[in-house]
Design a protein around this motif. Sequence first.
Motif, PDB file in Angstrom:
ATOM      1  N   HIS A 258      13.756  11.400  -3.903  1.00 24.30           N
ATOM      2  CA  HIS A 258      13.160  10.780  -5.089  1.00 24.30           C
ATOM      3  C   HIS A 258      11.635  10.791  -4.938  1.00 24.30           C
TER       4      HIS A 258
ATOM      5  N   CYS B  67       9.378   7.738  -6.327  1.00 22.11           N
ATOM      6  CA  CYS B  67      10.129   6.487  -6.226  1.00 22.11           C
ATOM      7  C   CYS B  67       9.296   5.263  -6.600  1.00 22.11           C
ATOM      8  N   ASN B  68       7.971   5.398  -6.668  1.00 23.68           N
ATOM      9  CA  ASN B  68       7.130   4.248  -7.023  1.00 23.68           C
ATOM     10  C   ASN B  68       6.845   4.174  -8.515  1.00 23.68           C
TER      11      ASN B  68
ATOM     12  N   GLU C 161      14.119   5.159 -11.425  1.00 26.11           N
ATOM     13  CA  GLU C 161      13.795   4.395 -10.221  1.00 26.11           C
ATOM     14  C   GLU C 161      14.699   3.166 -10.103  1.00 26.11           C
TER      15      GLU C 161
ATOM     16  N   LEU D  29      17.773   4.321  -8.476  1.00 25.99           N
ATOM     17  CA  LEU D  29      17.562   4.508  -7.037  1.00 25.99           C
ATOM     18  C   LEU D  29      17.714   3.202  -6.274  1.00 25.99           C
ATOM     19  N   TRP D  30      17.008   2.154  -6.713  1.00 29.07           N
ATOM     20  CA  TRP D  30      17.011   0.893  -5.964  1.00 29.07           C
ATOM     21  C   TRP D  30      18.369   0.190  -6.049  1.00 29.07           C
TER      22      TRP D  30
ATOM     23  N   VAL E  44      14.297   7.428   2.171  1.00 29.32           N
ATOM     24  CA  VAL E  44      13.879   7.874   0.838  1.00 29.32           C
ATOM     25  C   VAL E  44      12.755   8.885   1.025  1.00 29.32           C
TER      26      VAL E  44
ATOM     27  N   THR F   8       9.734  10.573  -0.407  1.00 31.69           N
ATOM     28  CA  THR F   8       8.812  10.220  -1.485  1.00 31.69           C
ATOM     29  C   THR F   8       7.491  10.970  -1.352  1.00 31.69           C
TER      30      THR F   8
END
Length: 492
Positions: free
Chosen positions: A69, A72-73, A79, A82-83, A100, A102
């Motif tokens: 990902h 990812c931020n 996102e 993902l979390w 992860v 990133t």
Amino acid sequence: MAATERGWCLRELLRCFYSLFLPGLIVCGVLCVCLLIVLWGIRLLLQRKKKSGSASKTGKNQTVIAFFHPYCNAGGGGERVLWCALRALQKKYPEAVYVVYTGDADVSGQQILEGAFRRFNIRLTCPVKFVLLRKRYLVEDSLYPHFTLLGQSLGSIFLGWEALMQCVPDVYIDSMGYAFTLPLFKYLGGCRVGSYVHYPTISTDMLSVVKNQNVGFNNAAFITRNPFLSKVKLIYYYLFAFIYGLAGSCSDVVMVNSSWTLNHILSLWKVGNCTNVVYPPCDVQTFLDIPLHKEKTTSGHLLVSIGQFRPEKNHPLQIRAFAKLLNKKEAESLPPLKLVLIGGCRNQDDELRVNQLRRLSEDLGVQEDVEFKINIPFDELKNYLSEATVGLHTMWNEHFGIGIVECMAAGTIVLAHNSGGPKLDIVVPHQGERTGFLAESEEDYAETMAHILSMSAEKRLQIRNNARASVSRFSDQEFEVTFLMSVEKLFQ
């Protein structure tokens, strides 16, 4: 005489071809064998690296689960998937190691986790190792002004290679749609691979846009005006779709976020035996806490839009439709109106897009009635939804639409695009009752907004209640159950 010479030349050419055919075939075979040997050697080296990396301090091998990902931020629906997926897996497999991949080099791992909590109200129960990818620029669309799909896909292979060289997991899950990394991790990394597809890289709808020579954000006007260029692009799209399907078919487990995405993935990847619909997680319970017993505004109406500032979201349509609505305001005696566009910016291109939207608002003379809220905290998002009367969505063939579900859970009346996931899965009748509205053109949106705002408070309350009752199937809890059932094969 000339005919005889031509016949002799042809015979000599054929003789030369036959004399070179067998040696050429042998050379090609040798090269293929050498390539296979090299790839097998790389696989063995990666397997050794995997074994050394998965050993814990106690000497026991730990399962390494990695998510690919690179953004990812960012603060989008992908996102949130993902979390929530990480949280679900950590609950079931707390002893595993979580990674992860990133490309967010400007923030620390702790800041990423804090951002996930601030934006999505999600806190993980186990540590996460963030593997930094320094070549994320290879998947930026700005790097490929032409042949963007091919460029980004090839770039994702190099980015995947960088990821594989740093950490070889046991289970690899692509959660951002980079299908070309799947064969890399499966055949070289020896991983069990899964994918969560938000939106197919190419779809039959995209093919039809090019075939019909329609202008779109991914089909420039100069191509639509030229039949030859349109045919060349169509051939390019068909070839790319074939290769994309081969890459995607490497996945051991495929999860898609909507019925619309399911239809396209089944058509392209042809892996129906391992494909499931897993609706994205929406924090509906948090928004269900907002009371619906009275109208939300007394001094006017607030219209909100939730979505990352990407070109396909078509924010200009929202602003133009809103401007047209304001022109109707005096005739229809509507109260004061304000449009708030809420979304995340991933990079400078997104920030430039916001500036262009600001200029569009100025050009249409509605800059005083349009606000932009970028990367705002979760509590602030919730506050805006609690005050809003209408939630706007304008993306054509949106794969799902988490923002739409959040609006419905908050009691905001949704006006979404009449296509994709919103049409097939979200804004559908609940027990035969209306849950929202759909539109397509600028005029449709303006007229429907005017219709919603002119309805009685009681009628709006009825639609809001219907919408709320329909969103429980999109909850975090429902996602965790269906996600864990789908990925179970990867852990057997």
